[in-house]
Design an enzyme around this catalytic site. Sequence first.
Site, mmCIF file in Angstrom:
data_model
loop_
_atom_site.group_PDB
_atom_site.id
_atom_site.type_symbol
_atom_site.label_atom_id
_atom_site.label_comp_id
_atom_site.label_asym_id
_atom_site.label_seq_id
_atom_site.Cartn_x
_atom_site.Cartn_y
_atom_site.Cartn_z
ATOM 1 N N LYS A 149 42.025 2.835 -18.046
ATOM 2 C CA LYS A 149 40.850 1.985 -17.170
ATOM 3 C C LYS A 149 41.322 1.790 -15.833
ATOM 4 O O LYS A 149 40.809 1.818 -14.825
ATOM 5 C CB LYS A 149 40.383 0.887 -17.927
ATOM 6 C CG LYS A 149 39.489 1.468 -18.834
ATOM 7 C CD LYS A 149 38.513 0.345 -19.663
ATOM 8 C CE LYS A 149 37.571 0.759 -20.633
ATOM 9 N NZ LYS A 149 36.838 -0.293 -21.129
ATOM 10 N N LYS A 171 37.936 12.114 -23.959
ATOM 11 C CA LYS A 171 36.829 11.718 -24.604
ATOM 12 C C LYS A 171 35.564 11.588 -24.129
ATOM 13 O O LYS A 171 35.455 11.206 -22.979
ATOM 14 C CB LYS A 171 37.419 10.105 -25.044
ATOM 15 C CG LYS A 171 36.687 9.247 -26.057
ATOM 16 C CD LYS A 171 36.964 7.957 -26.208
ATOM 17 C CE LYS A 171 36.328 6.780 -25.214
ATOM 18 N NZ LYS A 171 36.263 5.579 -25.546
ATOM 19 N N LYS A 178 31.341 6.571 -22.603
ATOM 20 C CA LYS A 178 29.763 6.102 -21.799
ATOM 21 C C LYS A 178 30.071 5.640 -20.467
ATOM 22 O O LYS A 178 29.088 5.428 -19.737
ATOM 23 C CB LYS A 178 29.196 4.947 -22.291
ATOM 24 C CG LYS A 178 29.925 3.789 -22.886
ATOM 25 C CD LYS A 178 28.938 2.853 -23.773
ATOM 26 C CE LYS A 178 29.438 1.867 -24.775
ATOM 27 N NZ LYS A 178 30.363 0.995 -24.074
HETATM 28 P P1 AMP Z 1 32.830 1.851 -26.461
HETATM 29 O O1 AMP Z 1 32.024 2.825 -25.865
HETATM 30 O O2 AMP Z 1 34.296 2.041 -25.626
HETATM 31 O O3 AMP Z 1 32.228 0.584 -26.013
HETATM 32 O O4 AMP Z 1 32.825 1.869 -27.861
HETATM 33 C C1 AMP Z 1 31.949 1.497 -28.792
HETATM 34 C C2 AMP Z 1 32.430 2.124 -30.170
HETATM 35 O O5 AMP Z 1 32.359 3.454 -30.135
HETATM 36 C C3 AMP Z 1 33.798 1.928 -30.478
HETATM 37 O O6 AMP Z 1 34.199 2.022 -31.845
HETATM 38 C C4 AMP Z 1 34.827 3.215 -29.993
HETATM 39 O O7 AMP Z 1 35.811 3.695 -30.842
HETATM 40 C C5 AMP Z 1 33.674 4.187 -30.456
HETATM 41 N N1 AMP Z 1 33.645 5.427 -29.663
HETATM 42 C C6 AMP Z 1 33.374 5.477 -28.221
HETATM 43 N N2 AMP Z 1 33.578 6.731 -27.716
HETATM 44 C C7 AMP Z 1 33.711 7.640 -28.721
HETATM 45 C C8 AMP Z 1 33.746 9.057 -29.021
HETATM 46 N N3 AMP Z 1 33.919 9.945 -28.060
HETATM 47 N N4 AMP Z 1 34.184 9.413 -30.269
HETATM 48 C C9 AMP Z 1 34.103 8.635 -31.366
HETATM 49 N N5 AMP Z 1 34.033 7.224 -31.321
HETATM 50 C C10 AMP Z 1 33.617 6.880 -29.905
#
Ligand code: AMP
Length: 333
Positions: A119, A201, A204
């Site tokens: 990041k 990955k 978002k």
């Molecule tokens: P975040 O988007 O970083 O706030 O992630 C929220 C949750 O979604 C966390 O448990 C991440 O590990 C999961 N997550 C985020 N992006 C992915 C992805 N591309 N594939 C699977 N899990 C994801």
Amino acid sequence: MEKKIEIKKTIFSGIQPSGNLNIGNYIGAISQWVKMQEKYNCIFSIVDYHAITVKQSPEELRRRIIEVVKIYLAAGIDPNKSIIFQQSAVAAHTELAWILNCYGARIADLNKMTQFKDKAGENQESVSVGLYDYPVLMAADILLYNTEIVPVGEDQKQHVELARDIAKRFNNEFGETFLIPQAVIKQEGARIMSLLDPKKKMSKSDSNQNNCIGLLDDIEVARKKIMRAVTDSGSEIEYDLEDKPALSNLLTIYAQLGTREIPRLVKDYRGKGYGDFKKDLADVVVKFLTDFQKKYNKISDDKVIKILEAGRKKVEKLASAKMEKVRQVIGVR
Ligand code: AMP
Ligand code: TRP
């Protein structure tokens, strides 16, 4: 007859109200939470103080906090079974994070965090201290509630490992205070990849949202994104992470949002081309999003506010009891 008292384990997880939640968040995290509700005491947070580790617009942040709750509910998190609450509403999270900063967390550990390196990129000197310290706040979230299980996507595994190390160090110094948590990661779908670059990955916070299928995307936009997703060389529909990373990712999405498992899909698409496959996948994604958004749109802001307040009350009690103990063992009470 002897009555069996079953003590349910506690699980804790959370998502930041930043960016558009996508099918990666749903498949990797939320869908597994929904299944866990029957068996565990579940606490799901909207981790807004994690979101502000990078700049957020106040209006957008306020809107997204509500949006994430609605997404939890539309996905099937049931507020009668699970606690849903907003992290910033419970001051114990930041208080415990501070204590863990002093007792348990070390600079050397934080320097190893790959998410921070990704990041911060080239700007390691100019990003906020909060972004660097983010895993310690996450450790506080988890350790406050005697959490045993933390269901997350693959990318969060290192942070949960750090929470374990911090808890062990604290317990060694002050006696048993925290349970040692464990990450639980789905076998399939723990890392949904970008539609345009299967080495990255699906995220978002990606500046190019054509990489992602947002849970609230316009249906026809989502269909186009699938049709434009990159594929691999060759023409067979195969699951092979080495040679066919893009196809493997699309197969995972297909299996996770549809009703057929990957081996079945591979069999059914034998002899057919990428075009047919993507058209059908787009239908599956569209059906999933249509059903999801129908539920989402029925949830009022008022309902969300009530759920958050009820959740806050419940966790506040648990968190205060833990903080009382922590303050005592470290000697400030
Ligand atoms: P975040 O988007 O970083 O706030 O992630 C929220 C949750 O979604 C966390 O448990 C991440 O590990 C999961 N997550 C985020 N992006 C992915 C992805 N591309 N594939 C699977 N899990 C994801
Ligand atoms: N860091 C997590 C993410 O970006 C969100 C999070 C914050 C979390 N606190 C948590 C996840 C506690 C699990 C448990 O995905």
